[in-house]
Design a protein around this motif. Structure first.
Motif, short mmCIF file in Angstrom:
data_model
loop_
_atom_site.label_atom_id
_atom_site.label_comp_id
_atom_site.label_asym_id
_atom_site.label_seq_id
_atom_site.Cartn_x
_atom_site.Cartn_y
_atom_site.Cartn_z
N SER A 180 -10.39 17.90 -7.66
CA SER A 180 -9.43 18.73 -8.39
C SER A 180 -8.02 18.14 -8.41
O SER A 180 -7.17 18.58 -9.18
N GLN A 183 -7.29 11.68 -10.44
CA GLN A 183 -7.14 11.25 -11.84
C GLN A 183 -8.38 10.51 -12.34
O GLN A 183 -8.63 10.48 -13.54
N PRO A 201 -12.29 9.21 -16.18
CA PRO A 201 -11.04 9.96 -16.09
C PRO A 201 -11.33 11.46 -15.96
O PRO A 201 -12.18 12.00 -16.69
N THR A 202 -10.66 12.11 -15.03
CA THR A 202 -10.96 13.52 -14.80
C THR A 202 -10.42 14.42 -15.91
O THR A 202 -10.75 15.61 -15.95
N ASP A 203 -9.59 13.86 -16.81
CA ASP A 203 -9.11 14.66 -17.95
C ASP A 203 -9.92 14.39 -19.21
O ASP A 203 -9.54 14.82 -20.30
N ALA A 204 -11.05 13.70 -19.08
CA ALA A 204 -11.89 13.41 -20.24
C ALA A 204 -12.49 14.70 -20.78
O ALA A 204 -12.89 15.59 -20.01
N PRO A 205 -12.57 14.86 -22.09
CA PRO A 205 -13.21 16.04 -22.67
C PRO A 205 -14.64 16.19 -22.14
O PRO A 205 -15.41 15.23 -22.09
N GLU A 208 -15.48 18.96 -16.25
CA GLU A 208 -15.00 20.21 -15.67
C GLU A 208 -15.09 20.16 -14.15
O GLU A 208 -16.07 19.63 -13.59
N VAL A 231 -19.78 13.92 -21.70
CA VAL A 231 -18.52 13.19 -21.52
C VAL A 231 -18.70 11.78 -22.10
O VAL A 231 -19.58 11.02 -21.66
#
Length: 397
Positions: A180, A183, A201-205, A208, A231
């Motif tokens: 959580s 990055q 990348p943890t912000d990839a569409p 979750e 993803v």
């Protein structure tokens, strides 16, 4: 003979080092240990009871850990510290004397995530990520365990399929430390070519993260569940050097090595708390430390602490020499965590009722070590690894 001074920690620590293990260390190794110990005293001990109570990971310490030189500590090049295995072990011991959650951060980020990129990544991947990760500017996590595949990672269901030059990742992971706040995630998934690793990348569409809480252990740490809903990853997300489970297992062995030392940090801190309390606490007109049953508890704890610490130094020397084997790592992890839990629990009994207060560390160490005992291979897994080594027969299936 005069009773020892409970406020003279260095004297108590010296008295507990009956085998003279400190003398086995070089000046450089002691300097690393002392620097990390001072950091723990100044930056971790004052806040750890509150962080544990509120279930907060102190993310503000991450850049300080980078400056301290403990992130990717044994890796060479790319801005990494390039220290020895023994020096890393000593750092792990001191960090876990503060709290298992802090040492776990260093292990997950440095050994599992950074170690995988260093071991299996391209030159471009190493240049992109390792310098920033060693400074604590980018946090990495490691996704292997799944809801239905913990001790049996070969049964993982996460899958990455090719679509043109890209990869499409689906599935889930569970008990993933740091996710959580990370990055990037090093994620292992099945493919048509077998198990492969990816930098995600943890912000990839479609990526979750949900935090697993509330917890009774490792409360000053973060564990999460990950979900991958198609993803999309570019071709250069693949770690090309790893095929099959040998890649993640190599990273796990690095983390297990750190646990061999770290568990002794939690054990040592528990011993010190119990000894100091026994010297201060007056019962029936004399210090608690003067009673035979208390002395037996103290001696039994120090016996296992000394043996476990000697084992850690021996394994560190073997690792630096390139001779340490996975079976030996399993022996160290199994023994030292098991004994550390016993030490923390026994130390708590010496503190009596006050032992359940978070101002006293043994109860927190005992709770944390239950998690340490489970992750990076349960007692059962390491027992079967050693059983296979002894008999030549696998009993896993």
């Amino acid at each position: 003979m005069q009773p020892r001074n409970p406020d003279d920690l260095e004297a108590l620590r010296a008295a507990s080092d009956i085998l003279g293990i400190d003398a086995l260390l070089s000046d450089d190794e002691r300097a690393v240990r002392d620097r990390v110990r001072a950091f723990v005293d100044q930056s971790i001990r004052p806040g750890i009871a509150d962080w544990f109570d509120r279930a907060v990971f102190p993310a503000e310490l991450v850049p300080e850990l980078g400056e301290l030189g403990v992130l990717g500590m044994t890796l060479d090049g790319y801005g990494c510290p390039g220290r020895s295995a023994v020096e890393y072990g000593l750092a792990a011991l001191e960090l876990e004397a503060g709290d298992s959650g802090i040492r776990t951060f260093v292990s997950v980020h440095g050994s599992l995530a950074m170690g995988s990129i260093q071991g299996w990544g391209t030159e471009e991947q190493k240049q992109e990520w390792l310098p920033r990760m060693s400074r604590g500017e980018v946090i990495g996590c490691f996704g292997l365990t799944e809801p239905s595949a913990g001790s049996d990672p070969a049964s993982m269901k996460s899958f990455a399929r090719r679509e043109g030059d890209d990869w499409i990742l689906t599935g889930s992971k569970r008990w993933i430390g740091l996710a959580s706040i990370a990055q990037i995630a090093v994620v292992w998934a099945q493919t048509d070519e077998g198990v492969r690793g990816f930098i995600v990348p943890t912000d990839a569409p479609g990526f979750e993260v949900s935090v697993l809480e509330p917890k009774g252990s490792m409360r000053a740490s973060v564990q999460c569940e990950l979900h991958f809903d198609d993803v999309r990853l570019p071709a250069d997300a693949l770690l090309p050097g790893a095929r099959g489970l040998s890649g993640p297992f190599a990273a796990l062995n690095e983390a297990r090595y750190g646990i061999i030392w770290g568990a002794m940090g939690a054990a040592r801190d528990s011993c010190e708390a119990a000894l100091a309390h026994a010297l201060r606490r007056i019962q029936f007109g004399r210090p608690l430390a003067g009673f035979q049953l208390t002395q037996q508890k103290l001696v039994d704890m120090v016996l296992e602490l000394q043996k476990g610490s000697l084992l850690a130094v021996h394994m560190g020397r073997m690792k630096d020499a390139g001779t340490l084997t996975p079976a030996q790592i399993s022996l160290g992890k199994l023994n030292n965590v098991r004994e550390a839990i016993a030490i923390a629990r026994e130390a708590r009994t010496i503190l009596g009722g006050d032992g359940v207060l978070l101002e006293n560390s043994p109860i927190r160490h005992a709770a944390n070590l239950e998690s340490v005992r489970t992750y990076e291979g349960t007692d059962e897994v390491h027992t079967l690894i050693l059983g296979q080594h002894l008999t030549g027969m696998s009993a896993f299936r």
